[in-house]
Design an enzyme around this catalytic site. Structure first.
Site, PDB file in Angstrom:
ATOM      1  N   PHE A 140      50.041 -12.885  59.483  1.00  0.00           N
ATOM      2  CA  PHE A 140      51.281 -12.093  59.525  1.00  0.00           C
ATOM      3  C   PHE A 140      50.926 -10.640  59.267  1.00  0.00           C
ATOM      4  CE2 PHE A 140      54.979  -9.868  58.027  1.00  0.00           C
ATOM      5  CZ  PHE A 140      55.929 -10.256  58.952  1.00  0.00           C
ATOM      6  N   ASP A 225      44.202  -6.407  55.714  1.00  0.00           N
ATOM      7  CA  ASP A 225      45.618  -6.126  55.505  1.00  0.00           C
ATOM      8  C   ASP A 225      45.981  -6.624  54.108  1.00  0.00           C
ATOM      9  OD1 ASP A 225      48.361  -6.099  55.340  1.00  0.00           O
ATOM     10  OD2 ASP A 225      48.704  -6.944  57.351  1.00  0.00           O
ATOM     11  N   LYS A 254      54.198  -2.217  50.970  1.00  0.00           N
ATOM     12  CA  LYS A 254      55.033  -2.934  49.998  1.00  0.00           C
ATOM     13  C   LYS A 254      55.026  -2.293  48.602  1.00  0.00           C
ATOM     14  CE  LYS A 254      55.832  -7.013  52.617  1.00  0.00           C
ATOM     15  NZ  LYS A 254      55.043  -7.879  53.467  1.00  0.00           N
TER      16      LYS A 254
HETATM   17  C1  LIG Z   1      55.011  -7.609  54.954  1.00  0.00           C
HETATM   18  C2  LIG Z   1      53.711  -7.548  55.601  1.00  0.00           C
HETATM   19  C3  LIG Z   1      53.492  -6.703  56.707  1.00  0.00           C
HETATM   20  C4  LIG Z   1      54.590  -5.896  57.356  1.00  0.00           C
HETATM   21  O1  LIG Z   1      55.152  -4.946  56.490  1.00  0.00           O
HETATM   22  P1  LIG Z   1      56.575  -4.301  56.879  1.00  0.00           P
HETATM   23  O2  LIG Z   1      56.770  -3.254  55.827  1.00  0.00           O
HETATM   24  O3  LIG Z   1      57.592  -5.396  56.827  1.00  0.00           O
HETATM   25  O4  LIG Z   1      56.419  -3.736  58.247  1.00  0.00           O
HETATM   26  C5  LIG Z   1      52.218  -6.649  57.232  1.00  0.00           C
HETATM   27  N1  LIG Z   1      51.225  -7.375  56.716  1.00  0.00           N
HETATM   28  C6  LIG Z   1      51.386  -8.201  55.671  1.00  0.00           C
HETATM   29  C7  LIG Z   1      50.225  -8.973  55.134  1.00  0.00           C
HETATM   30  C8  LIG Z   1      52.645  -8.329  55.085  1.00  0.00           C
HETATM   31  O5  LIG Z   1      52.826  -9.186  54.065  1.00  0.00           O
END
Ligand SMILES: *Cc1c(COP(=O)(O)O)cnc(C)c1O
Length: 396
Positions: A140, A225, A254
């Site tokens: 994700f 990520d 986040k």
């Molecule tokens: C939440 C998340 C995203 C996307 O972040 P947004 O601020 O919702 O665009 C990307 N990578 C990971 C691992 C995430 O948990």
């Protein structure tokens, strides 16, 4: 205001792209949120790690207010007083030379993809428009059309194609699968060190180190990520520290916004970052003075309050307590720090609803996984309060 009227209005004027629990939050402080009738709940979800510092952290709110009264948005057409301080603190905490600020996580992922591709052409010598990026099954990385294009989750992509080319898939946690997927035109591996949305999936011990070695051996960038895993969530500042490696590019978001704003960044050394030249990439709001002031204070609070350490200590305790419950229909308990997935042999939603009735907010992911991820500032007493209710719901 009445809860049904609040929900009705949202449904009437909104899109149905979420299925929220029937609770409407009107205020929050620390680990506690309050609905519009004044009922209090323990937040064991923390907005997918966006609220790792807790709600309305007094220092972060104060930094935001002070900056609001000075200047909030200037665009990157001009310099601002705060941005450099924020970037310096971010580089220092991550151990890199440069950071490029964006807003949402998905934008920072897109930034990483651009950096990796430019590196592929200009440094690795891949032929024009041939660069490929290897991603993991069940990844994700956000919701843009490029990103959902390399998702393996049909729900995320159904009806949204055509998707962009240039991505390959390898099995998460399986180093041989990554070895097979990397070819001469591969510029990068893009992966979550622990998969959040997939259900808090932890790869086998040593996987990240093997992946680091594989990337080195094949002249491939390793891009992590850490939007959800980073900034203390797993009990270290970054999840990659658990295996003593260092990626070539790091994506954060986040929690970087301190629980009040979207703030994200792509982080790398200059050798990679400097492939962006003037005009090649940008964001109107990225790195605005308000975001920079909030992000800077969020990083300072993370260190001053030793949130990663609290996550390590209470996370171990949380997992131990959950295991001791020995719930017969729990298949698997996994995670790191205050980030735990409880995999059930049945849908998790009814248990989330039962928890809600008892004053605990948690959310299922992938239908059968109950995600427990409270703000990192939670105390042992507060965690015990939540655990008591989790036990009540799981064991009756
Ligand atoms: C939440 C998340 C995203 C996307 O972040 P947004 O601020 O919702 O665009 C990307 N990578 C990971 C691992 C995430 O948990």
């Amino acid at each position: 205001m009445n809860i049904t009227r609040i929900i009705d209005r949202e449904q009437r004027f909104g899109a149905n792209n979420y299925s929220p629990l029937p609770v409407a939050i009107s205020r929050a402080q620390g680990v506690w949120v309050e609905d519009c009738d004044g009922k209090r709940y323990l937040d064991m979800m923390s907005a997918y790690s966006a609220v790792s510092h807790g709600h309305a952290h007094p220092r972060i709110v104060a930094a935001a207010i002070a900056q609001l009264q000075k200047v909030s948005v200037v665009s990157r057409a001009f310099h601002s007083e705060t941005l450099g301080h924020f970037l310096e603190a971010l580089c220092e905490i991550a151990g890199f030379e440069a950071a490029l600020p964006m807003n949402s996580g998905a934008e920072a992922v897109e930034t990483a993809i651009k950096a990796a591709r430019r590196w592929g052409y200009r440094v690795k010598g891949i032929a024009r428009d041939k660069a490929r990026i290897v991603t993991a099954t069940d990844n994700f990385h956000g919701r843009t059309t490029t990103i959902v294009g390399f998702s393996t989750e049909p729900q995320y992509k159904d009806g949204f194609g055509p998707f962009s080319d240039g991505f390959d898939t390898a099995t998460f946690g399986d180093i041989d699968s990554f070895r097979a997927a990397i070819g001469p035109d591969t510029c990068a591996v893009l992966i979550e060190p622990i998969q959040g949305e997939a259900g808090i999936r932890v790869p086998p011990q040593g996987f990240l180190r093997q992946l680091r070695e594989l990337c080195d051996a094949t002249n491939t960038l390793l891009i992590l990520d850490e939007i959800q895993s980073g900034l203390g969530r797993t009990g270290k500042t970054f999840a990659f520290e658990h295996e003593g490696i260092r990626p070539d590019g790091l994506i954060v978001g986040k929690a970087l916004g301190g629980g009040i704003l979207p703030v994200s960044a792509f982080i790398a050394d200059h050798a990679l970052m400097d492939l962006f030249d003037a005009g090649s990439h940008g964001s109107t709001f990225g790195g605005n003075p308000l975001a920079a002031a909030v992000g800077l204070e969020a990083l300072r609070v993370l260190e001053d309050e030793q949130l990663a350490q609290n996550s390590a200590e209470l996370g171990a305790y949380l997992q131990q307590r959950l295991r001791e419950m020995a719930v017969p229909f729990v298949r698997h308990i996994r995670g790191r720090g205050l980030w735990v997935g409880i995999e059930l042999d049945r849908p998790a939603r009814p248990y989330c609803e039962a928890l809600m009735a008892l004053g605990v907010l948690a959310k299922e992911t992938h239908e059968t996984v109950l995600r427990i991820a409270p703000p990192l500032c939670i105390s042992r007493e507060e965690l015990d309060w939540g655990l008591e209710r989790i036990q009540q719901v799981l064991l009756g």
